[in-house]
Design a protein around this motif. Sequence first.
Motif, mmCIF file in Angstrom:
data_model
loop_
_atom_site.group_PDB
_atom_site.id
_atom_site.type_symbol
_atom_site.label_atom_id
_atom_site.label_comp_id
_atom_site.label_asym_id
_atom_site.label_seq_id
_atom_site.Cartn_x
_atom_site.Cartn_y
_atom_site.Cartn_z
ATOM 1 N N LEU A 1 0.823 -1.204 0.000
ATOM 2 C CA LEU A 1 0.000 0.000 0.000
ATOM 3 C C LEU A 1 0.861 1.260 0.000
ATOM 4 C CD1 LEU A 1 -2.842 -1.033 2.459
ATOM 5 C CD2 LEU A 1 -2.967 -0.817 -0.016
ATOM 6 N N LYS A 2 1.955 1.221 0.726
ATOM 7 C CA LYS A 2 2.868 2.358 0.761
ATOM 8 C C LYS A 2 3.436 2.625 -0.632
ATOM 9 C CE LYS A 2 6.974 3.977 3.201
ATOM 10 N NZ LYS A 2 7.982 3.635 4.216
ATOM 11 N N GLN A 3 3.822 1.572 -1.322
ATOM 12 C CA GLN A 3 4.368 1.693 -2.668
ATOM 13 C C GLN A 3 3.292 2.213 -3.633
ATOM 14 O OE1 GLN A 3 5.731 -1.982 -4.322
ATOM 15 N NE2 GLN A 3 6.949 -0.989 -5.897
ATOM 16 N N ALA A 4 2.079 1.720 -3.505
ATOM 17 C CA ALA A 4 0.987 2.165 -4.376
ATOM 18 C C ALA A 4 0.657 3.635 -4.126
ATOM 19 C CB ALA A 4 -0.244 1.301 -4.154
ATOM 20 N N LEU A 5 0.669 4.047 -2.868
ATOM 21 C CA LEU A 5 0.385 5.438 -2.529
ATOM 22 C C LEU A 5 1.456 6.357 -3.100
ATOM 23 C CD1 LEU A 5 -1.393 7.438 -0.965
ATOM 24 C CD2 LEU A 5 0.038 7.002 1.026
ATOM 25 N N LYS A 6 2.702 5.938 -2.992
ATOM 26 C CA LYS A 6 3.811 6.731 -3.517
ATOM 27 C C LYS A 6 3.692 6.882 -5.038
ATOM 28 C CE LYS A 6 8.827 7.037 -3.254
ATOM 29 N NZ LYS A 6 10.048 6.413 -2.738
ATOM 30 N N ALA A 7 3.364 5.802 -5.729
ATOM 31 C CA ALA A 7 3.204 5.838 -7.183
ATOM 32 C C ALA A 7 2.016 6.721 -7.570
ATOM 33 C CB ALA A 7 3.021 4.429 -7.724
ATOM 34 N N ASN A 8 0.927 6.629 -6.815
ATOM 35 C CA ASN A 8 -0.260 7.435 -7.083
ATOM 36 C C ASN A 8 0.041 8.920 -6.902
ATOM 37 O OD1 ASN A 8 -2.911 8.174 -7.572
ATOM 38 N ND2 ASN A 8 -3.607 7.691 -5.519
ATOM 39 N N LEU A 9 0.768 9.259 -5.854
ATOM 40 C CA LEU A 9 1.117 10.652 -5.603
ATOM 41 C C LEU A 9 2.006 11.191 -6.717
ATOM 42 C CD1 LEU A 9 0.998 13.097 -3.760
ATOM 43 C CD2 LEU A 9 2.934 12.165 -2.502
ATOM 44 N N ALA A 10 2.975 10.405 -7.148
ATOM 45 C CA ALA A 10 3.857 10.829 -8.236
ATOM 46 C C ALA A 10 3.054 11.037 -9.524
ATOM 47 C CB ALA A 10 4.954 9.796 -8.457
ATOM 48 N N ARG A 11 2.121 10.152 -9.798
ATOM 49 C CA ARG A 11 1.281 10.267 -10.991
ATOM 50 C C ARG A 11 0.410 11.522 -10.924
ATOM 51 N NH1 ARG A 11 -0.765 5.538 -10.745
ATOM 52 N NH2 ARG A 11 -2.664 6.092 -9.667
ATOM 53 N N ARG A 12 -0.160 11.798 -9.757
ATOM 54 C CA ARG A 12 -1.005 12.980 -9.597
ATOM 55 C C ARG A 12 -0.197 14.269 -9.730
ATOM 56 N NH1 ARG A 12 -4.179 12.319 -4.215
ATOM 57 N NH2 ARG A 12 -4.797 14.409 -4.783
ATOM 58 N N LYS A 13 1.024 14.277 -9.197
ATOM 59 C CA LYS A 13 1.885 15.456 -9.334
ATOM 60 C C LYS A 13 2.225 15.706 -10.797
ATOM 61 C CE LYS A 13 4.238 15.760 -4.906
ATOM 62 N NZ LYS A 13 5.563 15.727 -4.246
ATOM 63 N N ALA A 14 2.573 14.652 -11.514
ATOM 64 C CA ALA A 14 2.895 14.783 -12.931
ATOM 65 C C ALA A 14 1.676 15.277 -13.705
ATOM 66 C CB ALA A 14 3.387 13.454 -13.487
ATOM 67 N N GLN A 15 0.504 14.763 -13.372
ATOM 68 C CA GLN A 15 -0.727 15.184 -14.026
ATOM 69 C C GLN A 15 -0.995 16.659 -13.754
ATOM 70 O OE1 GLN A 15 -4.392 13.474 -12.471
ATOM 71 N NE2 GLN A 15 -5.031 12.994 -14.562
ATOM 72 N N SER A 16 -0.770 17.096 -12.531
ATOM 73 C CA SER A 16 -0.978 18.487 -12.166
ATOM 74 C C SER A 16 -0.009 19.399 -12.909
ATOM 75 C CB SER A 16 -0.807 18.654 -10.657
ATOM 76 O OG SER A 16 -0.932 20.003 -10.288
ATOM 77 N N ARG A 17 1.253 18.977 -12.988
ATOM 78 C CA ARG A 17 2.243 19.766 -13.723
ATOM 79 C C ARG A 17 1.840 19.886 -15.193
ATOM 80 N NH1 ARG A 17 6.203 16.125 -11.552
ATOM 81 N NH2 ARG A 17 6.589 16.751 -9.426
ATOM 82 N N GLY A 18 1.349 18.808 -15.756
ATOM 83 C CA GLY A 18 0.913 18.830 -17.144
ATOM 84 C C GLY A 18 -0.250 19.763 -17.371
ATOM 85 N N ARG A 19 -1.178 19.761 -16.445
ATOM 86 C CA ARG A 19 -2.327 20.659 -16.567
ATOM 87 C C ARG A 19 -1.890 22.113 -16.445
ATOM 88 N NH1 ARG A 19 -6.559 17.299 -12.847
ATOM 89 N NH2 ARG A 19 -7.145 15.791 -14.430
#
Length: 66
Positions: free
Chosen positions: A21-39
Amino acid sequence: MSSKDTPKKQRSEAEIREARLKQALKANLARRKAQSRGRRADDMPDGAGAAQNDDSMSGKDSEQEG
């Protein structure tokens, strides 16, 4: 059998689940940050709007300072 041949302490189910779960949360946060930067990049092509957004999000209002 020597001590080098014995496997390390096995992790419990709870520890395995927590690590997963820790690994999944970290990956999700990184994905959301990248998505936000793209937007942000799509909204502000010149890059000048990023500073304006930071000021408006800070909660400071120029009208209230007077």
